[in-house]
Motif scaffolding. Structure first.
Motif, PDB file in Angstrom:
ATOM      1  N   CYS A  64       7.874  -4.014   9.640  1.00 26.60           N
ATOM      2  CA  CYS A  64       7.706  -5.464   9.785  1.00 26.60           C
ATOM      3  C   CYS A  64       6.865  -6.041   8.647  1.00 26.60           C
ATOM      4  N   PHE A  65       5.754  -5.368   8.318  1.00 29.03           N
ATOM      5  CA  PHE A  65       4.913  -5.829   7.209  1.00 29.03           C
ATOM      6  C   PHE A  65       5.676  -5.782   5.889  1.00 29.03           C
ATOM      7  N   CYS A  66       6.402  -4.698   5.664  1.00 26.63           N
ATOM      8  CA  CYS A  66       7.143  -4.563   4.398  1.00 26.63           C
ATOM      9  C   CYS A  66       8.263  -5.590   4.298  1.00 26.63           C
ATOM     10  N   PHE A  67       8.969  -5.823   5.398  1.00 25.76           N
ATOM     11  CA  PHE A  67      10.022  -6.841   5.374  1.00 25.76           C
ATOM     12  C   PHE A  67       9.428  -8.211   5.079  1.00 25.76           C
ATOM     13  N   THR A  68       8.260  -8.492   5.629  1.00 28.62           N
ATOM     14  CA  THR A  68       7.594  -9.761   5.365  1.00 28.62           C
ATOM     15  C   THR A  68       7.108  -9.832   3.919  1.00 28.62           C
ATOM     16  N   ALA A  69       6.512  -8.748   3.440  1.00 28.15           N
ATOM     17  CA  ALA A  69       5.992  -8.728   2.067  1.00 28.15           C
ATOM     18  C   ALA A  69       7.108  -8.877   1.037  1.00 28.15           C
ATOM     19  N   PHE A  70       8.251  -8.282   1.306  1.00 29.18           N
ATOM     20  CA  PHE A  70       9.377  -8.368   0.379  1.00 29.18           C
ATOM     21  C   PHE A  70      10.260  -9.596   0.649  1.00 29.18           C
ATOM     22  N   ARG A  71       9.856 -10.383   1.633  1.00 26.88           N
ATOM     23  CA  ARG A  71      10.567 -11.616   2.005  1.00 26.88           C
ATOM     24  C   ARG A  71      12.034 -11.365   2.352  1.00 26.88           C
TER      25      ARG A  71
END
Length: 150
Positions: free
Chosen positions: A31-38
């Motif tokens: 979830c954090f990575c998907f958010t960070a990579f938009r």
């Protein structure tokens, strides 16, 4: 007999806790990575996706790779709290369970080299970091063999 049954229950309970820790950390990191990579698309199959083509410019692949490695790192640290110095045994067992679940979810056995390389490096990371922390925290509990006549 009850002693053996009792210790098997403890091992199975610890294994269940380690699997829950592994997948909980995995989904949080995803979830954090998907958010960070938009990226917009996070589906339940992401931890099991080995079919995405490896590419340093493909954001979805990078999210999968980075989240796998971070998951192994964090899980190794958390496994120490559950299993103390037995990180290696539980890390390998959880990895075998992950491979089995991946093959079942994706309906085929993963044969892609990049997936195995990422999985192997993550496992090594988990074990090295986890065992180092375990040694630091529980060094008085470690059993060292006597090598008098070696």
């Amino acid at each position: 007999m009850t002693t053996c049954g009792f210790s098997i229950r403890i091992v199975l309970l610890n294994l269940l806790l380690c699997v829950i820790i592994f997948y909980s950390v995995y989904y949080v990191v995803l979830c954090f990575c998907f958010t960070a990579f938009r990226l917009q698309m996070l589906d339940g199959l992401a931890p099991f996706d080995f079919k995405t083509s490896p590419s340093w410019i493909h954001s979805y692949y990078l999210v999968l790779l980075v989240s796998l490695e971070i998951t192994y790192l964090v899980s190794g640290l958390l496994f120490v709290l559950v299993v103390e110095e037995w990180v290696w045994d539980y890390a390998v067992t959880v990895t075998v369970i992950h491979i089995t679940i991946t093959a079942a979810v994706m309906s085929e056995f993963p044969l892609t080299l990049h997936w195995w390389a990422a999985l192997g490096s993550g496992l090594i990371l988990m074990v090295c970091v986890g065992q180092s922390l375990a040694y630091y925290l529980f060094k008085d509990n470690f059993i060292y063999p006597v090598l008098d006549n070696f």
